[in-house]
Design an enzyme around this catalytic site. Sequence first.
Site, PDB file in Angstrom:
ATOM      1  N   CYS A  77      -9.520  -1.168 -30.552  1.00 25.52           N
ATOM      2  CA  CYS A  77     -10.868  -0.727 -30.931  1.00 25.52           C
ATOM      3  C   CYS A  77     -11.748  -0.535 -29.706  1.00 25.52           C
ATOM      4  CB  CYS A  77     -11.477  -1.744 -31.877  1.00 25.52           C
ATOM      5  SG  CYS A  77     -10.374  -2.092 -33.233  1.00 25.52           S
TER       6      CYS A  77
ATOM      7  N   GLY B  37       0.777  -1.241   0.000  1.00 27.80           N
ATOM      8  CA  GLY B  37       0.000   0.000   0.000  1.00 27.80           C
ATOM      9  C   GLY B  37       0.800   1.278   0.000  1.00 27.80           C
TER      10      GLY B  37
HETATM   11  N1  LLP Z   1      -0.634  -7.479  -0.221  1.00 29.79           N
HETATM   12  C1  LLP Z   1      -1.868  -7.751  -0.656  1.00 29.79           C
HETATM   13  C2  LLP Z   1      -2.687  -8.692   0.097  1.00 29.79           C
HETATM   14  C3  LLP Z   1      -2.371  -7.133  -1.815  1.00 29.79           C
HETATM   15  O1  LLP Z   1      -3.609  -7.404  -2.215  1.00 29.79           O
HETATM   16  C4  LLP Z   1      -1.558  -6.224  -2.535  1.00 29.79           C
HETATM   17  C5  LLP Z   1      -2.043  -5.567  -3.750  1.00 29.79           C
HETATM   18  C6  LLP Z   1      -0.250  -5.979  -2.059  1.00 29.79           C
HETATM   19  C7  LLP Z   1       0.176  -6.617  -0.898  1.00 29.79           C
HETATM   20  C8  LLP Z   1       0.693  -5.047  -2.753  1.00 29.79           C
HETATM   21  O2  LLP Z   1       0.215  -3.750  -2.678  1.00 29.79           O
HETATM   22  P1  LLP Z   1       1.085  -2.512  -3.193  1.00 29.79           P
HETATM   23  O3  LLP Z   1       2.312  -2.398  -2.330  1.00 29.79           O
HETATM   24  O4  LLP Z   1       1.444  -2.766  -4.596  1.00 29.79           O
HETATM   25  O5  LLP Z   1       0.168  -1.353  -3.028  1.00 29.79           O
HETATM   26  N2  LLP Z   1      -3.692  -3.164 -10.142  1.00 29.79           N
HETATM   27  C9  LLP Z   1      -3.847  -2.063  -9.205  1.00 29.79           C
HETATM   28  C10 LLP Z   1      -3.299  -2.404  -7.851  1.00 29.79           C
HETATM   29  C11 LLP Z   1      -3.890  -3.673  -7.260  1.00 29.79           C
HETATM   30  C12 LLP Z   1      -3.311  -4.010  -5.912  1.00 29.79           C
HETATM   31  C13 LLP Z   1      -3.726  -5.369  -5.493  1.00 29.79           C
HETATM   32  N3  LLP Z   1      -3.195  -5.794  -4.240  1.00 29.79           N
HETATM   33  C14 LLP Z   1      -3.181  -0.832  -9.801  1.00 29.79           C
HETATM   34  O6  LLP Z   1      -2.692  -0.891 -10.918  1.00 29.79           O
HETATM   35  O7  LLP Z   1      -3.198   0.236  -9.174  1.00 29.79           O
END
Ligand code: LLP
Length: 412
Positions: free
Chosen positions: A340, A238
């Site tokens: 498209c 996050g």
């Molecule tokens: N841990 C869990 C349980 C998660 O679901 C996620 C991301 C992370 C860690 C890693 O989070 P990060 O550090 O990357 O914020 N496709 C979306 C983001 C989806 C995130 C899904 N879960 C985008 O392009 O913004």
Amino acid sequence: MLNNSIHYRAGNLFADEISIEEIAEQVGTPVYIYSLKRMLHNLERIRSAFSVLKPEIHYSAKANANLAVLKTLVQAGAGIDAVSAGEIHKALLAGADTAHIVFAGVGKTRDELRYALEKQIGWINVENVGELESIQELAVLTDRKQVRVALRLNPDIAAPTHRHIATGHGAAKFGLSIQTVRELLRRQDDFPNVSIEGLHIHIGSQLHDTNATRQAVETVLEILHPYPTIRTINIGGGLAVAYSAEEPIPSWDDFGAAVTPLLKDYQVILEPGRSVIADAGLFVISVLYTKEQGGEHLLITDGSMAELIRPALYEAHHMIVPVADYKRDKRLYHVVGPVCESADALGHNIEIQATVTNEKLAVLTAGAYGMVMSSNYNQRLRPPEVVISPDGQSWQVARQRETWADLVSHEQ
Ligand code: LLP
């Protein structure tokens, strides 16, 4: 965004010591390029923001699962957060230590759970009561005495981020409610081959303040209070990344400072994905045509939503800059692809110097959730991935551009 690795030299875009033009000329466009140096620097910045807690860092492979990326991070001491058997498989190929792989995910199949148990994966983050029951059954079947799990808590807290990537509110499909977690902790004896050793939270990605995270951690601490032998708290990913200079985001040090006093007595796990790799990556494209239509300036490029879906899916903003900056007068462009779909754009109202056919552009901060979310839509070929070595001096193709043979390889 530009940074120490992704920068201009005399008007030409570089990643570390390598000219982006040179890679694009040799490999063609569209192409993803990652600076391993910037990625490792990010890992260090995260370590330092949480240094008092000495957390285990499990890189979230969903952000970018290129094997060269995984291998480099594993060599730098990262574990892996995997959300499918496929990601576990890649983590193992990258040399990750099984003890430092976490298997997470809201819908793990029985086959995937069995695979994780057989491979002695270090942690399973449990998100369903039925899943915990299956783990108990499979532990007996596979002769495992103590399968280590963390319960993923849904703390019912609205995370300050885009609704598609908020995961910790009560109505989200993720995690177990506070009440269910309390109940499972009381019923630990019903799962004799399972050892509940931690709680896990992940309230969302690209978090815009630290309060929701602090609140979620406080909820975890309150739940764990009667169970002093449970010593691990996994606070998920996050950490936010600036996609533009104006985006107001807390620094990683702010996040560290917000939770450090609360978590000092616990073993902490972090699962960063985006923060590790987003600003180490570029998506480089070429302009195929320019068009003026309806009073708007369009750049039609060889990159599309099939390769980078974030703008189409989340209305995400990425900066787009010229690979060679001639300092011409700027104008506002819609940067669109050949697919498209009206949604097929990489950016709207992007200020770029006046640009002509064949010139190249770089979509910045594209290292996370870029290639991993790409598809063959319109039977487009997935682009190659190039990595620049950790010393910044050399580059190689880490994944080849797909071919027409790849498009039909499963249909024969
Ligand atoms: N841990 C869990 C349980 C998660 O679901 C996620 C991301 C992370 C860690 C890693 O989070 P990060 O550090 O990357 O914020 N496709 C979306 C983001 C989806 C995130 C899904 N879960 C985008 O392009 O913004």
